[in-house]
Write a protein that holds these residues in place. Structure first.
Motif, PDB file in Angstrom:
ATOM      1  N   GLY A   5     -23.350  -4.213  11.070  1.00 27.92           N
ATOM      2  CA  GLY A   5     -22.912  -3.019  11.782  1.00 27.92           C
ATOM      3  C   GLY A   5     -23.886  -2.649  12.888  1.00 27.92           C
ATOM      4  N   SER A   6     -23.798  -1.406  13.338  1.00 28.97           N
ATOM      5  CA  SER A   6     -24.603  -0.977  14.481  1.00 28.97           C
ATOM      6  C   SER A   6     -26.038  -0.643  14.084  1.00 28.97           C
ATOM      7  CB  SER A   6     -23.964   0.238  15.143  1.00 28.97           C
ATOM      8  OG  SER A   6     -23.902   1.308  14.222  1.00 28.97           O
ATOM      9  N   VAL A   7     -26.933  -0.819  15.062  1.00 28.72           N
ATOM     10  CA  VAL A   7     -28.364  -0.583  14.865  1.00 28.72           C
ATOM     11  C   VAL A   7     -28.877   0.203  16.069  1.00 28.72           C
ATOM     12  CG1 VAL A   7     -30.623  -1.697  14.715  1.00 28.72           C
ATOM     13  CG2 VAL A   7     -28.685  -2.681  13.498  1.00 28.72           C
ATOM     14  N   ASP A   8     -29.766   1.163  15.804  1.00 29.39           N
ATOM     15  CA  ASP A   8     -30.345   1.946  16.899  1.00 29.39           C
ATOM     16  C   ASP A   8     -31.592   1.283  17.483  1.00 29.39           C
ATOM     17  OD1 ASP A   8     -28.695   4.479  16.958  1.00 29.39           O
ATOM     18  OD2 ASP A   8     -29.255   4.407  14.834  1.00 29.39           O
ATOM     19  N   HIS A   9     -32.405   0.681  16.623  1.00 32.10           N
ATOM     20  CA  HIS A   9     -33.654   0.079  17.083  1.00 32.10           C
ATOM     21  C   HIS A   9     -33.913  -1.221  16.328  1.00 32.10           C
ATOM     22  CE1 HIS A   9     -34.726   3.803  19.172  1.00 32.10           C
ATOM     23  NE2 HIS A   9     -34.429   4.458  18.062  1.00 32.10           N
ATOM     24  N   LEU A  10     -34.593  -2.139  17.001  1.00 30.04           N
ATOM     25  CA  LEU A  10     -35.037  -3.389  16.386  1.00 30.04           C
ATOM     26  C   LEU A  10     -36.548  -3.497  16.495  1.00 30.04           C
ATOM     27  CD1 LEU A  10     -34.780  -6.336  15.303  1.00 30.04           C
ATOM     28  CD2 LEU A  10     -34.428  -7.050  17.690  1.00 30.04           C
ATOM     29  N   THR A  62     -24.558  -6.919  20.934  1.00 30.49           N
ATOM     30  CA  THR A  62     -23.334  -6.126  20.813  1.00 30.49           C
ATOM     31  C   THR A  62     -23.433  -5.068  19.724  1.00 30.49           C
ATOM     32  OG1 THR A  62     -22.342  -7.742  19.295  1.00 30.49           O
ATOM     33  CG2 THR A  62     -21.912  -8.014  21.667  1.00 30.49           C
ATOM     34  N   GLN A  63     -24.465  -5.147  18.884  1.00 27.69           N
ATOM     35  CA  GLN A  63     -24.620  -4.191  17.782  1.00 27.69           C
ATOM     36  C   GLN A  63     -25.729  -3.182  18.029  1.00 27.69           C
ATOM     37  OE1 GLN A  63     -24.335  -8.034  15.270  1.00 27.69           O
ATOM     38  NE2 GLN A  63     -24.348  -6.393  13.757  1.00 27.69           N
ATOM     39  N   LEU A  64     -26.478  -3.349  19.115  1.00 28.47           N
ATOM     40  CA  LEU A  64     -27.616  -2.485  19.399  1.00 28.47           C
ATOM     41  C   LEU A  64     -27.180  -1.335  20.299  1.00 28.47           C
ATOM     42  CD1 LEU A  64     -30.679  -2.248  18.878  1.00 28.47           C
ATOM     43  CD2 LEU A  64     -31.051  -3.592  20.946  1.00 28.47           C
ATOM     44  N   ALA A  65     -27.537  -0.121  19.914  1.00 26.72           N
ATOM     45  CA  ALA A  65     -27.140   1.064  20.662  1.00 26.72           C
ATOM     46  C   ALA A  65     -27.644   1.007  22.101  1.00 26.72           C
ATOM     47  CB  ALA A  65     -27.684   2.320  19.975  1.00 26.72           C
TER      48      ALA A  65
END
Length: 232
Positions: free
Chosen positions: A77-82, A123-126
Motif C-alpha cells: 500500500g501507500s507509504v509517506d516516507h522511506l 507509485t506508492q510513495l506520497a
C-alpha cells in the motif's frame, strides 16, 4: 519530538538491526506507523515487537532481488516516507586485496539496492513524502582499507542529489554517520581526538534521520553526523 511524523507511514528498509532498528524505535515513539523490511524481519518478530512496539508491520525484503522487492511491495500500500538503512557488512581491506565479488556485494546491497527499491516504490510513495538514505564517513574522508565503502558512500550521496531533482517534489536526503558506538578500543581511542571527544550514540544518528523526514524544505542534502571526525 517529531510531531509532523505522527500517523505517517514510514518504511524502514534494514530496520531489523543497527541504525535501521534505532530509526524504527524513534519513529514509533513519535507516533509514526512503522513498517520494518528486511530479509530477517518476519523471523525476528518477537524481538522486534519487544524492541519497538506491537504496532509495527513486518515484511520480508531482499533488496538485491528485483522479483523479491516487487513481491514485497505489492501488498504494502501507500507509504509517506522511506528510510534506506540496509548495511553492507564488508570488512576493511586494502584495494588490491578486495575481491570483485566483495565490491559487487557492497554495490548491490547498499547502492543498487536503494536505487532499485526507490524506483519500484515510486507509485506508492506520497507526493509530499521523502526518502532518506545512509552513507558514511568513508564517502568523504580517506581511510586506508575503505576504498569500497568510499565508492559506495560517495555514489549514494551523488544519487541523492540527482534524485532530489528528478523525483521532486518528493524530498531525497542522506545521513552520513561517522563512527558509531560500540567500537573496539582503537576506534574508541581515536574518537577522543574528535571535537566531540567521543563516538556517536546510535540514537543520535537516528534523530538526524527523523529530522530530515520532518523538515519539509530540505532536499538534496547530506547531513553529516560525525562529531567533527572529518575535521581531524
Amino acid at each position: 519530538m517529531y510531531e509532523l511524523l505522527q500517523g505517517k507511514r514510514i518504511l524502514v528498509a534494514g530496520g531489523s538491526s543497527g541504525l535501521g532498528l534505532e530509526v524504527a524505535k524513534l519513529a514509533d515513539a513519535s507516533g509514526a506507523r512503522v513498517v520494518i523490511a528486511s530479509r530477517t524481519a518476519p523471523g525476528r518478530r518477537e524481538m522486534l515487537v519487544r524492541e519497538v512496539s506491537e504496532r509495527i508491520e513486518l515484511i520480508s525484503l531482499d533488496v538485491t532481488s528485483a522479483s523479491d522487492t516487487r513481491a514485497a511491495l505489492r501488498p504494502l500500500g501507500s507509504v509517506d516516507h522511506l528510510v534506506f538503512a540496509v548495511r553492507a557488512s564488508l570488512p576493511a581491506a586494502p584495494f588490491l586485496q578486495t575481491s570483485f565479488e566483495d565490491a559487487r556485494y557492497a554495490l548491490d546491497t547498499k547502492l543498487l539496492g536503494a536505487w532499485q527499491l526507490i524506483r519500484l516504490l515510486q507509485t506508492q510513495l506520497a507526493a509530499d513524502g521523502s526518502i532518506v538514505m545512509v552513507s558514511g564517513i568513508a564517502g568523504e574522508k580517506v581511510y586506508a582499507g575503505a576504498s569500497t565503502m568510499a565508492m559506495v558512500n560517495g555514489a549514494t550521496e551523488a544519487l541523492c542529489r540527482a534524485l532530489a531533482v528528478e523525483l521532486a517534489p518528493i524530498r531525497v536526503n542522506v545521513v552520513s554517520p561517522g563512527f558509531v558506538a560500540p567500537k573496539g578500543p582503537e576506534v574508541t581511542a581515536l574518537a577522543r581526538r574528535f571535537p566531540s571527544g567521543r563516538l556517536a550514540e546510535p540514537g543520535e544518528v537516528a534523530a538526524a534521520v527523523l529530522s530530515l523526514l520532518s523538515q519539509s524544505y530540505i532536499t538534496g542534502t547530506t547531513l553529516v553526523v560525525d562529531g567533527g571526525a572529518r575535521l581531524v
